[in-house]
Design an enzyme around this catalytic site. Structure first.
Site, PDB file in Angstrom:
ATOM      1  N   GLY A  16      27.724  26.971   5.139  1.00  0.00           N
ATOM      2  CA  GLY A  16      26.876  27.997   5.757  1.00  0.00           C
ATOM      3  C   GLY A  16      25.676  27.744   5.422  1.00  0.00           C
ATOM      4  N   CYS A  17      24.832  28.452   4.735  1.00  0.00           N
ATOM      5  CA  CYS A  17      23.593  28.562   3.991  1.00  0.00           C
ATOM      6  C   CYS A  17      22.603  28.811   4.954  1.00  0.00           C
ATOM      7  CB  CYS A  17      23.204  26.759   3.615  1.00  0.00           C
ATOM      8  SG  CYS A  17      24.536  26.666   1.962  1.00  0.00           S
ATOM      9  N   GLY A  18      21.600  29.292   4.656  1.00  0.00           N
ATOM     10  CA  GLY A  18      20.359  29.574   5.480  1.00  0.00           C
ATOM     11  C   GLY A  18      19.127  29.322   4.979  1.00  0.00           C
ATOM     12  N   ARG A  45      24.937  34.272   6.189  1.00  0.00           N
ATOM     13  CA  ARG A  45      24.944  32.780   5.912  1.00  0.00           C
ATOM     14  C   ARG A  45      25.287  32.487   4.464  1.00  0.00           C
ATOM     15  NH1 ARG A  45      23.540  30.174  10.602  1.00  0.00           N
ATOM     16  NH2 ARG A  45      23.538  28.084   9.513  1.00  0.00           N
ATOM     17  N   ASN A 189      19.550  30.530   1.256  1.00  0.00           N
ATOM     18  CA  ASN A 189      20.557  31.343   0.858  1.00  0.00           C
ATOM     19  C   ASN A 189      21.854  30.479   0.752  1.00  0.00           C
ATOM     20  OD1 ASN A 189      22.585  33.741   0.760  1.00  0.00           O
ATOM     21  ND2 ASN A 189      22.323  34.152   3.006  1.00  0.00           N
TER      22      ASN A 189
END
Length: 370
Positions: A16-18, A45, A189
């Site tokens: 995911g990650c943002g 995220r 994130n």
């Protein structure tokens, strides 16, 4: 401070990650609530295993000093790190980084900062004969490698990185980032893929003024790491994004590549596309791919790179991770989601999505293109 002993003994999650970044080209102050609210918009995220921010222009009274910000397991580790710092630097100020209690962060490490300047008479070491920047990098590597329970969070001038285990909004609350203003911010994130969530593995990753936040997976981590080791960089965080920070320092600062050329090393044109170029371009890109084969970043990624003078966005050459760019007056925003940008600036002048492998490089006023 080191990664967990059973490093690979965890369940792998889907990526995911943002990421988020904003720069004022006129270097005007942007309050901390802007990146905080943008990252909170992308809450889903991440999964609470890492959040962080980098901010530039936050120590104007000490802008000529290097700010070593450290995370330490305990006072013993901090004391050992300070012993090394005192050998190589004159310390102007030493103080704990201000924090507040947050229920979701029950057992934080010891967090400290030193404002320092290299000693006029450098002590003998393998890195003392190089440039001032090489000297700083050498001390960072020495602390990270030789002091169990400690690592350097950031080491630039008039900037700092703030990260840990938690959602970004919790990390921001912990570090009291709502009390800061900066002309350039990045945020992250985390949703770990191949590594566990721990304080050292959170983003941003830094060296000198460079800070990097990343969404994706660098599957070339092994060869990238070995290549960096041959140039004196010590990778101790056991996380793929760490190599990106050091590769940028090596290619741009030490080898003198422009950011555009460095982008073509990280996400190069395919060989078939190179063969269709004119003679001059073909020669250039063949040379880059041959010379820097071990610095190429494989895998899906979107990265934001910041330093004291610029914000730089890049994604992989087939765009497997999202990246949106927007502009309003002198501010430029980069993010994983347009919604995060719209939350903090609803009326935008321009919004676009860069092509795969196409860098977006925004320079602050007073800086030459590079």
């Amino acid at each position: 401070m080191k990664a967990p002993e059973k490093y690979y003994d965890f369940e792998k999650d889907i990526s995911g990650c943002g990421v988020f970044g904003v720069i004022s080209k006129r270097r005007e102050c942007i309050p901390g609530d802007v990146p905080i609210r943008a990252m909170a918009c992308m809450h889903d995220r991440g999964n609470g295993l890492g959040g962080g921010f980098a901010a530039y222009g936050i120590y104007p009274e000490l802008a000529d000093k290097y700010c070593f910000q450290l995370l330490c397991d305990d006072h013993h580790a901090l004391d050992k790190a300070e012993e090394i710092i005192k050998i190589f630097f004159d310390i102007n100020e030493s103080e704990p980084i201000r924090t507040r209690k947050v229920l979701s962060i029950p057992d934080p490490p010891l967090i400290w900062r030193f404002f320092v300047y290299p000693k006029e008479l450098r002590p003998n070491s393998r890195f003392s004969g190089g440039s001032e920047e090489d000297y700083i990098v050498g001390v960072v590597m020495k602390i990270n490698k030789e002091v169990p329970g400690a690592f350097v969070l950031s080491s630039g001038k008039n900037m700092g990185a703030f990260k840990g285990v938690g959602y970004p909004e919790d990390i921001a609350e912990f570090y009291r980032l709502d009390e800061y203003s900066a002309y350039l911010w990045t945020g992250h994130n985390r949703f770990p893929t191949n590594t566990p969530g721990w304080w050292g593995g959170a983003h941003p990753f830094t060296i000198l003024d460079w800070s990097i936040v990343h969404n994706g997976e660098i599957s070339s981590y092994g060869i990238n790491r070995r290549y960096l080791c041959t140039h004196g960089y010590e990778c101790t965080m056991d996380t793929d994004t760490e190599v990106v920070a050091y590769l940028i320092d090596l290619l741009v600062r030490k080898h003198g590549l422009s950011r555009e050329l460095a982008s073509s090393v990280f996400a190069p044109p395919f060989w078939d596309d190179i063969e269709k170029m004119d003679v001059k371009q073909k020669k250039l890109y063949r040379a880059l791919r041959t010379t820097y084969a071990s610095a190429m970043l494989n895998g899906p990624f979107a990265i934001l790179v910041a330093d004291a003078d610029s914000l730089w966005g890049l994604n992989d050459r087939i765009k497997l991770r999202p990246l949106v760019v927007a502009r309003k007056d002198d501010r430029v925003y980069m993010s994983s989601e347009e919604s995060a940008i719209r939350l903090v600036c609803r009326d935008l002048d321009e919004v676009w999505m860069p092509k795969a492998g196409e860098p977006v490089i925004i320079q602050a006023d007073g800086c030459s293109n590079g």
